[in-house]
Write a protein that holds these residues in place. Structure first.
Motif, PDB file in Angstrom:
ATOM      1  N   LEU A  20       0.833  -1.200   0.000  1.00  0.00           N
ATOM      2  CA  LEU A  20       0.000   0.000   0.000  1.00  0.00           C
ATOM      3  C   LEU A  20       0.869   1.251   0.000  1.00  0.00           C
ATOM      4  CD1 LEU A  20      -2.717   1.476   0.195  1.00  0.00           C
ATOM      5  CD2 LEU A  20      -2.615   1.105   2.678  1.00  0.00           C
ATOM      6  N   LEU A  21       1.895   1.281   0.856  1.00  0.00           N
ATOM      7  CA  LEU A  21       2.786   2.444   0.906  1.00  0.00           C
ATOM      8  C   LEU A  21       3.492   2.672  -0.431  1.00  0.00           C
ATOM      9  CD1 LEU A  21       4.352   2.060   4.448  1.00  0.00           C
ATOM     10  CD2 LEU A  21       2.793   3.845   3.676  1.00  0.00           C
ATOM     11  N   ASN A  22       3.937   1.611  -1.079  1.00  0.00           N
ATOM     12  CA  ASN A  22       4.577   1.735  -2.391  1.00  0.00           C
ATOM     13  C   ASN A  22       3.606   2.304  -3.420  1.00  0.00           C
ATOM     14  OD1 ASN A  22       7.040   0.788  -1.464  1.00  0.00           O
ATOM     15  ND2 ASN A  22       6.612  -1.325  -2.053  1.00  0.00           N
ATOM     16  N   ASP A  23       2.349   1.833  -3.390  1.00  0.00           N
ATOM     17  CA  ASP A  23       1.348   2.353  -4.323  1.00  0.00           C
ATOM     18  C   ASP A  23       1.082   3.837  -4.075  1.00  0.00           C
ATOM     19  OD1 ASP A  23       1.160  -0.160  -5.438  1.00  0.00           O
ATOM     20  OD2 ASP A  23      -0.733  -0.669  -4.435  1.00  0.00           O
ATOM     21  N   ILE A  24       0.975   4.230  -2.812  1.00  0.00           N
ATOM     22  CA  ILE A  24       0.757   5.650  -2.485  1.00  0.00           C
ATOM     23  C   ILE A  24       1.936   6.487  -2.967  1.00  0.00           C
ATOM     24  CG2 ILE A  24       0.581   7.307  -0.582  1.00  0.00           C
ATOM     25  CD1 ILE A  24      -1.025   5.097   0.930  1.00  0.00           C
ATOM     26  N   ARG A  25       3.146   6.010  -2.742  1.00  0.00           N
ATOM     27  CA  ARG A  25       4.346   6.722  -3.182  1.00  0.00           C
ATOM     28  C   ARG A  25       4.324   6.927  -4.697  1.00  0.00           C
ATOM     29  NH1 ARG A  25       7.890   3.466  -1.140  1.00  0.00           N
ATOM     30  NH2 ARG A  25       7.902   4.524   0.847  1.00  0.00           N
ATOM     31  N   GLU A  26       3.973   5.887  -5.443  1.00  0.00           N
ATOM     32  CA  GLU A  26       3.930   6.003  -6.903  1.00  0.00           C
ATOM     33  C   GLU A  26       2.866   6.995  -7.357  1.00  0.00           C
ATOM     34  OE1 GLU A  26       3.664   2.159  -8.734  1.00  0.00           O
ATOM     35  OE2 GLU A  26       5.672   1.598  -8.071  1.00  0.00           O
ATOM     36  N   ILE A  27       1.714   6.993  -6.731  1.00  0.00           N
ATOM     37  CA  ILE A  27       0.651   7.933  -7.095  1.00  0.00           C
ATOM     38  C   ILE A  27       1.101   9.366  -6.812  1.00  0.00           C
ATOM     39  CG2 ILE A  27      -1.684   8.713  -6.500  1.00  0.00           C
ATOM     40  CD1 ILE A  27      -2.343   5.664  -6.151  1.00  0.00           C
ATOM     41  N   ARG A  28       1.768   9.586  -5.674  1.00  0.00           N
ATOM     42  CA  ARG A  28       2.270  10.929  -5.346  1.00  0.00           C
ATOM     43  C   ARG A  28       3.311  11.391  -6.349  1.00  0.00           C
ATOM     44  NH1 ARG A  28       2.980  12.371   0.806  1.00  0.00           N
ATOM     45  NH2 ARG A  28       3.405  14.270  -0.325  1.00  0.00           N
ATOM     46  N   GLN A  30       3.129  10.887  -9.450  1.00  0.00           N
ATOM     47  CA  GLN A  30       2.424  10.941 -10.733  1.00  0.00           C
ATOM     48  C   GLN A  30       2.610   9.668 -11.552  1.00  0.00           C
ATOM     49  OE1 GLN A  30       0.411  13.650 -11.173  1.00  0.00           O
ATOM     50  NE2 GLN A  30       1.161  14.325  -9.188  1.00  0.00           N
ATOM     51  N   LYS A  31       2.729   8.535 -10.882  1.00  0.00           N
ATOM     52  CA  LYS A  31       2.888   7.251 -11.556  1.00  0.00           C
ATOM     53  C   LYS A  31       1.676   6.362 -11.256  1.00  0.00           C
ATOM     54  CE  LYS A  31       7.900   7.420 -11.027  1.00  0.00           C
ATOM     55  NZ  LYS A  31       9.029   6.826 -10.318  1.00  0.00           N
ATOM     56  N   ALA A  32       0.519   6.853 -11.620  1.00  0.00           N
ATOM     57  CA  ALA A  32      -0.708   6.066 -11.420  1.00  0.00           C
ATOM     58  C   ALA A  32      -0.654   4.837 -12.328  1.00  0.00           C
ATOM     59  CB  ALA A  32      -1.928   6.924 -11.740  1.00  0.00           C
ATOM     60  N   PRO A  33      -1.489   3.838 -12.065  1.00  0.00           N
ATOM     61  CA  PRO A  33      -1.474   2.628 -12.903  1.00  0.00           C
ATOM     62  C   PRO A  33      -1.684   2.965 -14.384  1.00  0.00           C
ATOM     63  CG  PRO A  33      -2.836   2.278 -10.971  1.00  0.00           C
ATOM     64  CD  PRO A  33      -2.462   3.730 -10.981  1.00  0.00           C
ATOM     65  N   SER A  34      -0.861   2.353 -15.223  1.00  0.00           N
ATOM     66  CA  SER A  34      -0.973   2.550 -16.675  1.00  0.00           C
ATOM     67  C   SER A  34      -2.128   1.715 -17.221  1.00  0.00           C
ATOM     68  CB  SER A  34       0.328   2.122 -17.353  1.00  0.00           C
ATOM     69  OG  SER A  34       0.477   0.706 -17.243  1.00  0.00           O
ATOM     70  N   ALA A  35      -2.436   1.921 -18.501  1.00  0.00           N
ATOM     71  CA  ALA A  35      -3.485   1.129 -19.154  1.00  0.00           C
ATOM     72  C   ALA A  35      -3.130  -0.359 -19.107  1.00  0.00           C
ATOM     73  CB  ALA A  35      -3.679   1.599 -20.590  1.00  0.00           C
ATOM     74  N   ALA A  36      -1.856  -0.689 -19.300  1.00  0.00           N
ATOM     75  CA  ALA A  36      -1.423  -2.095 -19.232  1.00  0.00           C
ATOM     76  C   ALA A  36      -1.583  -2.646 -17.818  1.00  0.00           C
ATOM     77  CB  ALA A  36       0.029  -2.216 -19.698  1.00  0.00           C
ATOM     78  N   ASP A  37      -1.231  -1.830 -16.809  1.00  0.00           N
ATOM     79  CA  ASP A  37      -1.405  -2.249 -15.407  1.00  0.00           C
ATOM     80  C   ASP A  37      -2.874  -2.530 -15.123  1.00  0.00           C
ATOM     81  OD1 ASP A  37       1.318  -1.884 -14.836  1.00  0.00           O
ATOM     82  OD2 ASP A  37       1.000   0.187 -14.155  1.00  0.00           O
ATOM     83  N   LEU A  38      -3.749  -1.639 -15.585  1.00  0.00           N
ATOM     84  CA  LEU A  38      -5.179  -1.787 -15.314  1.00  0.00           C
ATOM     85  C   LEU A  38      -5.761  -3.043 -15.950  1.00  0.00           C
ATOM     86  CD1 LEU A  38      -6.386   1.911 -15.628  1.00  0.00           C
ATOM     87  CD2 LEU A  38      -6.089   0.572 -13.532  1.00  0.00           C
ATOM     88  N   LYS A  39      -5.240  -3.447 -17.104  1.00  0.00           N
ATOM     89  CA  LYS A  39      -5.735  -4.666 -17.752  1.00  0.00           C
ATOM     90  C   LYS A  39      -5.346  -5.913 -16.965  1.00  0.00           C
ATOM     91  CE  LYS A  39      -6.171  -3.070 -22.459  1.00  0.00           C
ATOM     92  NZ  LYS A  39      -5.835  -3.294 -23.863  1.00  0.00           N
ATOM     93  N   ALA A  40      -4.291  -5.820 -16.149  1.00  0.00           N
ATOM     94  CA  ALA A  40      -3.786  -6.988 -15.435  1.00  0.00           C
ATOM     95  C   ALA A  40      -4.399  -7.165 -14.047  1.00  0.00           C
ATOM     96  CB  ALA A  40      -2.261  -6.891 -15.310  1.00  0.00           C
ATOM     97  N   ILE A  41      -5.202  -6.207 -13.585  1.00  0.00           N
ATOM     98  CA  ILE A  41      -5.770  -6.299 -12.237  1.00  0.00           C
ATOM     99  C   ILE A  41      -7.247  -6.671 -12.314  1.00  0.00           C
ATOM    100  CG2 ILE A  41      -4.058  -4.733 -11.243  1.00  0.00           C
ATOM    101  CD1 ILE A  41      -6.105  -2.504 -11.366  1.00  0.00           C
ATOM    102  N   PRO A  42      -7.813  -7.179 -11.213  1.00  0.00           N
ATOM    103  CA  PRO A  42      -9.223  -7.598 -11.230  1.00  0.00           C
ATOM    104  C   PRO A  42     -10.163  -6.442 -11.556  1.00  0.00           C
ATOM    105  CG  PRO A  42      -8.142  -8.363  -9.241  1.00  0.00           C
ATOM    106  CD  PRO A  42      -7.185  -7.436  -9.923  1.00  0.00           C
ATOM    107  N   LEU A  43     -11.223  -6.763 -12.264  1.00  0.00           N
ATOM    108  CA  LEU A  43     -12.278  -5.811 -12.601  1.00  0.00           C
ATOM    109  C   LEU A  43     -13.339  -5.850 -11.510  1.00  0.00           C
ATOM    110  CD1 LEU A  43     -13.822  -3.941 -14.618  1.00  0.00           C
ATOM    111  CD2 LEU A  43     -14.827  -6.051 -15.551  1.00  0.00           C
TER     112      LEU A  43
END
Length: 133
Positions: A20-28, A30-43
């Motif tokens: 969770l901390l790593n994800d928050i760091r990336e969002i801060r 400006q590295k939000a999930p890419s289109a490729a990342d979004l295709k790989a996660i649950p809908l």
């Protein structure tokens, strides 16, 4: 000291929190999930916002840094607890545990599964942690 979490132990909880901390760091950064990342996660389809019950501690606050001394408060969500050692950890802080409102049933150190707080110690049957899934 034997501390257990709803997430299967301290190692599993730590792994989830680091993720969770790593994800928050990336969002801060400006590295939000890419289109490729979004295709790989649950809908999650047909979704809406909701509320879940979460275990917390209710009691008399003495020396709380924000609330001072209050006759009755409820904490943020409880993450860890060790009755024998007299402490609990919520999302916001540690608490020293004084006398319980009623004597605990069961024995040992634990965080109860969602839905059983504060009645009894967890059974050997594992329940899913909403935080970890």
């Amino acid at each position: 000291m034997a501390v257990v979490t709803n997430c299967g132990g301290l190692d599993a909880l730590q792994e989830q929190l680091i993720g969770l901390l790593n994800d928050i760091r990336e969002i801060r950064e400006q590295k939000a999930p890419s289109a490729a990342d979004l295709k790989a996660i649950p809908l999650l389809d047909q979704w809406s916002l909701g509320l879940v019950s979460a275990p917390c501690i209710v009691g008399t606050a003495v020396g709380h840094p924000n609330l001072g001394n209050r006759a009755r408060i409820h904490t943020t969500q409880m993450v860890l607890m060790d009755w024998e050692s007299g402490w609990a950890r919520t999302w916001s802080r540690y608490y020293r545990l004084g006398a319980p409102e009623r004597p605990p049933t069961g024995s040992g150190s634990f965080v109860t599964p969602v839905g059983e707080w504060p009645v009894s110690a967890p059974s050997s049957g594992a329940q899913e942690c909403l935080l970890c899934n």
